[in-house]
Write a protein that holds these residues in place. Structure first.
Motif, PDB file in Angstrom:
ATOM      1  N   PRO A 130     -75.721 -64.063  45.259  1.00  0.00           N
ATOM      2  CA  PRO A 130     -74.552 -63.091  45.222  1.00  0.00           C
ATOM      3  C   PRO A 130     -73.215 -63.564  44.568  1.00  0.00           C
ATOM      4  CG  PRO A 130     -74.957 -63.401  47.287  1.00  0.00           C
ATOM      5  CD  PRO A 130     -75.960 -64.258  46.421  1.00  0.00           C
ATOM      6  N   CYS A 131     -73.113 -64.793  44.775  1.00  0.00           N
ATOM      7  CA  CYS A 131     -71.745 -65.276  44.189  1.00  0.00           C
ATOM      8  C   CYS A 131     -71.862 -65.334  42.691  1.00  0.00           C
ATOM      9  CB  CYS A 131     -71.810 -66.849  44.350  1.00  0.00           C
ATOM     10  SG  CYS A 131     -71.595 -67.043  46.184  1.00  0.00           S
ATOM     11  N   LYS A 132     -72.965 -65.390  41.838  1.00  0.00           N
ATOM     12  CA  LYS A 132     -72.967 -65.504  40.465  1.00  0.00           C
ATOM     13  C   LYS A 132     -73.690 -64.463  40.004  1.00  0.00           C
ATOM     14  CE  LYS A 132     -74.658 -69.643  41.128  1.00  0.00           C
ATOM     15  NZ  LYS A 132     -75.265 -70.862  40.531  1.00  0.00           N
ATOM     16  N   ASP A 133     -74.501 -63.618  40.681  1.00  0.00           N
ATOM     17  CA  ASP A 133     -75.570 -62.542  40.016  1.00  0.00           C
ATOM     18  C   ASP A 133     -75.019 -61.287  40.713  1.00  0.00           C
ATOM     19  OD1 ASP A 133     -76.856 -64.798  38.830  1.00  0.00           O
ATOM     20  OD2 ASP A 133     -78.131 -65.212  40.678  1.00  0.00           O
ATOM     21  N   GLN A 134     -75.438 -60.517  39.874  1.00  0.00           N
ATOM     22  CA  GLN A 134     -75.201 -58.810  40.274  1.00  0.00           C
ATOM     23  C   GLN A 134     -76.565 -58.084  39.907  1.00  0.00           C
ATOM     24  OE1 GLN A 134     -71.146 -58.285  38.473  1.00  0.00           O
ATOM     25  NE2 GLN A 134     -71.396 -56.582  40.007  1.00  0.00           N
ATOM     26  N   LEU A 135     -76.992 -57.125  40.846  1.00  0.00           N
ATOM     27  CA  LEU A 135     -78.063 -56.236  40.473  1.00  0.00           C
ATOM     28  C   LEU A 135     -77.467 -55.341  39.420  1.00  0.00           C
ATOM     29  CD1 LEU A 135     -79.643 -55.375  43.755  1.00  0.00           C
ATOM     30  CD2 LEU A 135     -79.972 -57.137  42.478  1.00  0.00           C
ATOM     31  N   CYS A 136     -78.416 -54.798  38.313  1.00  0.00           N
ATOM     32  CA  CYS A 136     -78.136 -54.006  37.339  1.00  0.00           C
ATOM     33  C   CYS A 136     -78.497 -52.719  37.783  1.00  0.00           C
ATOM     34  CB  CYS A 136     -78.915 -54.420  35.993  1.00  0.00           C
ATOM     35  SG  CYS A 136     -78.589 -56.229  35.715  1.00  0.00           S
ATOM     36  N   ASP A 137     -77.415 -51.609  37.262  1.00  0.00           N
ATOM     37  CA  ASP A 137     -77.654 -50.111  37.483  1.00  0.00           C
ATOM     38  C   ASP A 137     -78.923 -49.819  36.521  1.00  0.00           C
ATOM     39  OD1 ASP A 137     -77.718 -47.543  37.993  1.00  0.00           O
ATOM     40  OD2 ASP A 137     -75.710 -47.216  37.156  1.00  0.00           O
ATOM     41  N   THR A 138     -79.942 -48.902  37.213  1.00  0.00           N
ATOM     42  CA  THR A 138     -81.111 -48.780  36.367  1.00  0.00           C
ATOM     43  C   THR A 138     -80.783 -47.350  35.475  1.00  0.00           C
ATOM     44  OG1 THR A 138     -81.938 -47.128  37.944  1.00  0.00           O
ATOM     45  CG2 THR A 138     -82.567 -49.564  37.912  1.00  0.00           C
ATOM     46  N   GLY A 139     -79.777 -46.641  36.168  1.00  0.00           N
ATOM     47  CA  GLY A 139     -79.309 -45.484  35.472  1.00  0.00           C
ATOM     48  C   GLY A 139     -79.681 -43.994  36.186  1.00  0.00           C
ATOM     49  N   THR A 140     -80.510 -44.454  37.150  1.00  0.00           N
ATOM     50  CA  THR A 140     -80.942 -43.567  38.166  1.00  0.00           C
ATOM     51  C   THR A 140     -80.012 -43.226  39.526  1.00  0.00           C
ATOM     52  OG1 THR A 140     -83.015 -43.801  37.427  1.00  0.00           O
ATOM     53  CG2 THR A 140     -82.930 -42.343  39.629  1.00  0.00           C
ATOM     54  N   SER A 141     -79.170 -42.424  39.540  1.00  0.00           N
ATOM     55  CA  SER A 141     -78.453 -42.484  40.709  1.00  0.00           C
ATOM     56  C   SER A 141     -78.745 -41.464  41.934  1.00  0.00           C
ATOM     57  CB  SER A 141     -76.922 -41.997  40.227  1.00  0.00           C
ATOM     58  OG  SER A 141     -76.989 -40.797  39.697  1.00  0.00           O
ATOM     59  N   TYR A 142     -79.706 -40.551  41.493  1.00  0.00           N
ATOM     60  CA  TYR A 142     -80.162 -39.717  42.464  1.00  0.00           C
ATOM     61  C   TYR A 142     -81.649 -39.349  42.169  1.00  0.00           C
ATOM     62  CZ  TYR A 142     -80.434 -35.342  45.485  1.00  0.00           C
ATOM     63  OH  TYR A 142     -80.795 -34.390  46.282  1.00  0.00           O
ATOM     64  N   LYS A 143     -82.467 -39.163  43.327  1.00  0.00           N
ATOM     65  CA  LYS A 143     -83.952 -38.580  42.964  1.00  0.00           C
ATOM     66  C   LYS A 143     -84.332 -37.859  44.314  1.00  0.00           C
ATOM     67  CE  LYS A 143     -86.933 -41.054  40.599  1.00  0.00           C
ATOM     68  NZ  LYS A 143     -87.945 -42.040  40.225  1.00  0.00           N
ATOM     69  N   LYS A 144     -84.751 -36.830  44.194  1.00  0.00           N
ATOM     70  CA  LYS A 144     -85.383 -36.361  45.287  1.00  0.00           C
ATOM     71  C   LYS A 144     -86.875 -35.951  45.202  1.00  0.00           C
ATOM     72  CE  LYS A 144     -84.584 -31.991  48.197  1.00  0.00           C
ATOM     73  NZ  LYS A 144     -83.743 -30.765  48.095  1.00  0.00           N
ATOM     74  N   LEU A 145     -87.469 -36.586  46.106  1.00  0.00           N
ATOM     75  CA  LEU A 145     -89.068 -36.819  46.165  1.00  0.00           C
ATOM     76  C   LEU A 145     -89.700 -35.509  46.506  1.00  0.00           C
ATOM     77  CD1 LEU A 145     -89.312 -40.213  47.789  1.00  0.00           C
ATOM     78  CD2 LEU A 145     -88.972 -39.649  45.394  1.00  0.00           C
ATOM     79  N   LYS A 146     -90.948 -35.363  46.611  1.00  0.00           N
ATOM     80  CA  LYS A 146     -91.717 -34.043  46.741  1.00  0.00           C
ATOM     81  C   LYS A 146     -91.685 -33.850  48.265  1.00  0.00           C
ATOM     82  CE  LYS A 146     -94.903 -34.339  42.990  1.00  0.00           C
ATOM     83  NZ  LYS A 146     -96.469 -34.259  42.661  1.00  0.00           N
ATOM     84  N   ASN A 147     -91.321 -34.791  49.039  1.00  0.00           N
ATOM     85  CA  ASN A 147     -91.365 -34.773  50.521  1.00  0.00           C
ATOM     86  C   ASN A 147     -89.939 -34.203  51.156  1.00  0.00           C
ATOM     87  OD1 ASN A 147     -90.053 -37.176  50.479  1.00  0.00           O
ATOM     88  ND2 ASN A 147     -91.535 -38.247  51.235  1.00  0.00           N
ATOM     89  N   ASN A 148     -88.923 -33.870  49.889  1.00  0.00           N
ATOM     90  CA  ASN A 148     -87.622 -33.626  50.017  1.00  0.00           C
ATOM     91  C   ASN A 148     -86.532 -34.928  50.537  1.00  0.00           C
ATOM     92  OD1 ASN A 148     -87.691 -30.868  49.445  1.00  0.00           O
ATOM     93  ND2 ASN A 148     -88.579 -30.547  51.360  1.00  0.00           N
ATOM     94  N   ARG A 149     -87.400 -36.066  50.546  1.00  0.00           N
ATOM     95  CA  ARG A 149     -86.427 -37.204  50.986  1.00  0.00           C
ATOM     96  C   ARG A 149     -85.498 -37.415  49.644  1.00  0.00           C
ATOM     97  NH1 ARG A 149     -90.085 -41.290  54.746  1.00  0.00           N
ATOM     98  NH2 ARG A 149     -90.163 -39.828  56.330  1.00  0.00           N
ATOM     99  N   VAL A 150     -84.265 -38.185  49.942  1.00  0.00           N
ATOM    100  CA  VAL A 150     -83.406 -38.587  48.672  1.00  0.00           C
ATOM    101  C   VAL A 150     -83.393 -39.957  48.445  1.00  0.00           C
ATOM    102  CG1 VAL A 150     -81.075 -38.098  47.837  1.00  0.00           C
ATOM    103  CG2 VAL A 150     -82.289 -36.365  49.065  1.00  0.00           C
ATOM    104  N   ARG A 151     -83.217 -40.378  47.437  1.00  0.00           N
ATOM    105  CA  ARG A 151     -82.881 -41.840  47.018  1.00  0.00           C
ATOM    106  C   ARG A 151     -81.994 -42.045  46.197  1.00  0.00           C
ATOM    107  NH1 ARG A 151     -88.974 -44.455  45.952  1.00  0.00           N
ATOM    108  NH2 ARG A 151     -89.769 -44.205  48.049  1.00  0.00           N
ATOM    109  N   ARG A 152     -81.121 -42.827  46.416  1.00  0.00           N
ATOM    110  CA  ARG A 152     -79.754 -43.031  45.631  1.00  0.00           C
ATOM    111  C   ARG A 152     -79.550 -44.243  45.159  1.00  0.00           C
ATOM    112  NH1 ARG A 152     -78.081 -39.356  49.645  1.00  0.00           N
ATOM    113  NH2 ARG A 152     -77.347 -37.402  48.969  1.00  0.00           N
TER     114      ARG A 152
END
Length: 405
Positions: A130-152
């Protein structure tokens, strides 16, 4: 009850501190060292989570490191000794430890807060720092699944290929179940031969190029380069999977989930592939139909799509192309039906000719044709009517010939 080993440890620490020495350590430096030890103890956790795990005040330490308190203050000696006791670190090694320059720059920067409040790779096998590396944004900021659960806020780790998201409670989760599979099967995978591995093909393939060292895990660089080039040319994964070079599905998956391919696909997500030239594809589609007909193969969506290098879904959604496929399919079915019907008439006439002067039962004709009457009446009612009439006429002629004799 007195804990003797703990008291002996404390005696050693105080003995070292009370020695005569002109060494001095600023509150900022001590706080930095504490944060560095915390990071080393839990490198796969965010600093905030690692501090909470050791019951250290994350915000307080950051303020001490940056000297942003209204009044200058330092870590109390009792807090420091309690922390060192938890991490089994002696005061002598703690104070003599030289901090890496990149760590000092990182911990003093504003980036640490932004990074630490975001996702970090928590895969046990990953070399993510975490000092040198960063995760990359995939471009998906919001997703609602069929079971109505939300992922961000989906993010991708360029070091190991894991994808993370935050659930409705704000908890960081790993998307594909690699960490769970690792924790469950890692010992088996390291000790057993491949034919005895448990777990999904996807998980096993993912780890073959990461933690598992076997002959099967050898990656052919030429084949990997070919896979890369195909991805760069926006070839579909289904088409790549159809290559004849794959020995098995697990062989294909080992390359599909290789970190090189995962990084490439992540980078390509942000740039759309070139639009299809449907005028050119229409000509390719017509040529493919003719080639299939010449080879007496069945015209199917999969067969056509693979020949013109597009997905079945694209062909199905391309109205002009799909209409062309339906028309070609209809003609082929009609031609096959006509050819089959003509062949049946020839077989029937030949059978009747071979049995001149002999009576025939209708069921003998169907047995000779190797077809059920119930099936034939559905697809060719004219043929069934012809059989009935032809057998009736044939048997009448046979009867009269017998009487004349």
């Amino acid at each position: 009850m007195i804990n003797i080993p703990e008291q002996q440890w404390l005696e050693r620490q105080w003995g070292y501190l009370l020695q005569c020495s002109d060494a001095s350590y600023s509150p900022e430096n001590v706080a930095q060292k504490i944060m560095h030890v915390i990071h080393q103890q839990s490198p796969h956790l965010s600093l905030r989570d690692a501090c909470n795990q050791l019951k250290m005040d994350y915000q307080e330490l950051l303020q001490q490191i940056r000297g942003t308190h209204t009044r200058k203050r330092s870590v109390h000696i009792s807090t420091l000794l309690n922390f060192l006791s938890q991490t089994t670190t002696d005061i002598s090694s703690f104070l003599s430890n030289e901090l890496p320059l990149h760590w000092s720059n990182y911990i003093e920067s504003k980036d640490v807060i932004a990074i630490d409040q975001g996702a970090t790779c928590i895969a046990p096998w990953c070399i993510f720092d975490p000092c040198k590396d960063q995760l990359c944004d995939t471009g998906t900021s919001y997703k609602k699944l069929k079971n109505n659960r939300v992922r961000r806020k989906y993010s991708f780790c360029p070091q190991c290929g894991c994808i993370y998201y935050f659930d409705e409670q704000g908890q960081q989760k790993e998307k594909d179940g690699y960490i769970e599979a690792f924790n469950t099967f890692q010992e088996e995978w390291r000790q057993l031969t491949p034919e005895h591995w448990r777990g999904s093909l996807k998980h096993i393939a993912f780890f073959r190029t990461r933690i598992i060292s076997t002959v099967d895990s050898f990656v052919d660089q030429t084949l990997l380069n070919r896979f890369q080039q195909a991805v760069l040319e926006h070839m579909t994964l289904n088409h790549i999977k159809s290559w004849s070079c794959w020995k098995s599905e697990s062989h294909y998956l080992m390359y599909r989930y290789h970190i090189t391919i995962l990084r490439l696909k992540h980078n390509l997500k942000k740039s759309l592939g070139p639009r299809l030239n449907f005028t050119l594809k229409r000509k390719e589609l017509k040529d493919a139909v003719e080639q299939i007909k010449m080879r007496n193969e069945s015209i199917t969506l999969q067969n056509l799509a693979s020949r013109i290098h597009i997905s079945v879904a694209t062909l199905r959604s391309w109205k002009e192309g799909y209409d062309l496929y339906l028309e070609a399919k209809r003609k082929q079915v009609s031609e096959v039906h006509q050819a089959r019907t003509s062949e049946l008439y020839i077989q029937i006439k030949r059978l009747l000719s071979d049995h001149q002067g002999k009576t025939l039962m209708i069921k003998e004709v169907y047995a000779h044709l190797n077809v059920r009457q119930s099936y034939l009446i559905k697809i060719s009612p004219d043929v069934t009517f012809f059989i009935s009439e032809a057998v009736r006429v044939h048997n009448n002629q046979s009867y009269h010939c017998g009487n004349e004799k």
